[in-house]
Design a protein around this motif. Structure first.
Motif, PDB file in Angstrom:
ATOM      1  N   LEU A  74      50.886  -7.428 -11.324  1.00 30.74           N
ATOM      2  CA  LEU A  74      51.482  -8.269 -10.285  1.00 30.74           C
ATOM      3  C   LEU A  74      50.479  -9.310  -9.800  1.00 30.74           C
ATOM      4  O   LEU A  74      50.837 -10.475  -9.565  1.00 30.74           O
ATOM      5  CB  LEU A  74      51.937  -7.408  -9.112  1.00 30.74           C
ATOM      6  CG  LEU A  74      53.270  -6.679  -9.284  1.00 30.74           C
ATOM      7  CD1 LEU A  74      53.444  -5.673  -8.181  1.00 30.74           C
ATOM      8  CD2 LEU A  74      54.408  -7.672  -9.243  1.00 30.74           C
ATOM      9  N   ILE A 103      57.940 -12.905  -7.117  1.00 25.35           N
ATOM     10  CA  ILE A 103      56.965 -11.821  -7.260  1.00 25.35           C
ATOM     11  C   ILE A 103      57.056 -10.858  -6.080  1.00 25.35           C
ATOM     12  O   ILE A 103      56.915  -9.635  -6.243  1.00 25.35           O
ATOM     13  CB  ILE A 103      55.556 -12.421  -7.420  1.00 25.35           C
ATOM     14  CG1 ILE A 103      55.498 -13.155  -8.745  1.00 25.35           C
ATOM     15  CG2 ILE A 103      54.506 -11.353  -7.396  1.00 25.35           C
ATOM     16  CD1 ILE A 103      54.215 -13.810  -9.037  1.00 25.35           C
ATOM     17  N   LEU A 116      57.512  -9.666 -15.342  1.00 20.35           N
ATOM     18  CA  LEU A 116      56.474 -10.667 -15.101  1.00 20.35           C
ATOM     19  C   LEU A 116      56.389 -11.663 -16.246  1.00 20.35           C
ATOM     20  O   LEU A 116      56.127 -12.848 -16.016  1.00 20.35           O
ATOM     21  CB  LEU A 116      55.135  -9.992 -14.866  1.00 20.35           C
ATOM     22  CG  LEU A 116      55.023  -9.505 -13.433  1.00 20.35           C
ATOM     23  CD1 LEU A 116      53.880  -8.561 -13.285  1.00 20.35           C
ATOM     24  CD2 LEU A 116      54.850 -10.676 -12.502  1.00 20.35           C
TER      25      LEU A 116
END
Lengths: 163, 101
Positions: free
Chosen positions: A70, B30, B78
């Motif tokens: 992330l 995100i 992602l």
């Protein structure tokens, strides 16, 4: 109020407060670091519940894998130097209504269900051997399928992210 | 050991609600991703609490499966976010509408 209760409340507070900051902080980097604290709090509660091996796996997989991924995502998609990394919220009112209704359902379920009270929170015996036996005997098919899933995800992610 | 199972369920319920709030209100893709991880983690917590209070390890096996799927989902998600960012120069989910017609 013994030590066990104090540790539970401590980890629960860490988890909930940092989860709250993950959602409310405007800076994405701070969200990621608060997520780290949340994962550690959940790992502590796993230890409290007697799932020691699972707590270590939680730290290795979530903190060592997913959180780093992330953070890479944040670094690759946001411009750190300008204010673009700060992002706001949207659609507060519909979200409030939806979450209020959902929490009402959850609370009524929690209050109206008669939870089974069996045993204590700590089984005491080794959990790792038990888990290994279960995974290699009863759930071997799912285990193998998860291996294939990880391979597919690896190839897919590499293909999508490539230029 | 004196803690009843309801406390663990309340904790994971609040974690799940926090994740729902994040998914519904935030604009950055995100952060939406992080909120999904929060929701998965709260489901894991419920599994572990029930497995511990029933004296049965099967719940912990399922937590392993959830973690594996979460890792695969994070990698692919992602990669998609980075691919979209390369084309559209943004991760704001209000501006990403290439799947709309």
């Amino acid at each position: 109020m013994n030590l066990y209760n104090i540790i539970f409340y401590l980890f629960a507070a860490i988890t909930l407060v940092s989860a709250f900051f993950v959602v409310t902080t405007r800076n994405v980097i701070y969200s990621a670091f608060n997520l780290l604290l949340t994962f550690f709090g959940v790992a502590g509660i796993y230890v409290l519940l007697g799932a020691d091996f699972l707590a270590v796996v939680q730290i290795i997989v979530y903190v060592g894998g997913i959180l780093i991924l992330l953070l890479f995502g944040v670094m690759l998609t946001n411009k750190i130097v300008n204010v673009q990394i700060r992002t706001g919220a949207t659609q507060i009112l519909p979200a409030t209504i939806a979450v209020g209704a959902f929490s009402g359902i959850l609370i009524s379920l929690l209050v109206n269900t008669e939870w089974k009270k069996v045993g204590t929170a700590l089984p005491g015996a080794s959990t790792t051997a038990n888990l290994g036996m279960l995974m290699m005997n009863e759930y071997i098919l799912i285990f193998e399928l998860l291996g294939i899933l990880l391979l597919v995800a690896l190839i897919g992610a590499a293909t999508i992210a490539r230029k | 050991m004196t803690i009843p199972i309801e406390y663990y369920l309340i904790l994971s319920g609040f974690m799940f609600l926090t994740g729902v709030v994040g998914v519904l209100t935030r604009r950055n893709a995100i952060v939406v991703f992080m909120s999904i991880e929060l929701m998965l983690n709260s489901a894991d917590l419920t599994f572990v609490a029930f497995s511990s209070y029933l004296g049965n390890s099967i719940g912990q096996v399922f937590v392993f499966f959830v973690m594996t799927v979460a890792a695969a989902e994070a990698a692919v998600g992602l990669a998609i976010i980075i691919a979209v960012f390369r084309n559209k120069k943004t991760v704001n989910i209000d501006e990403i509408n290439i799947l709309k017609w």
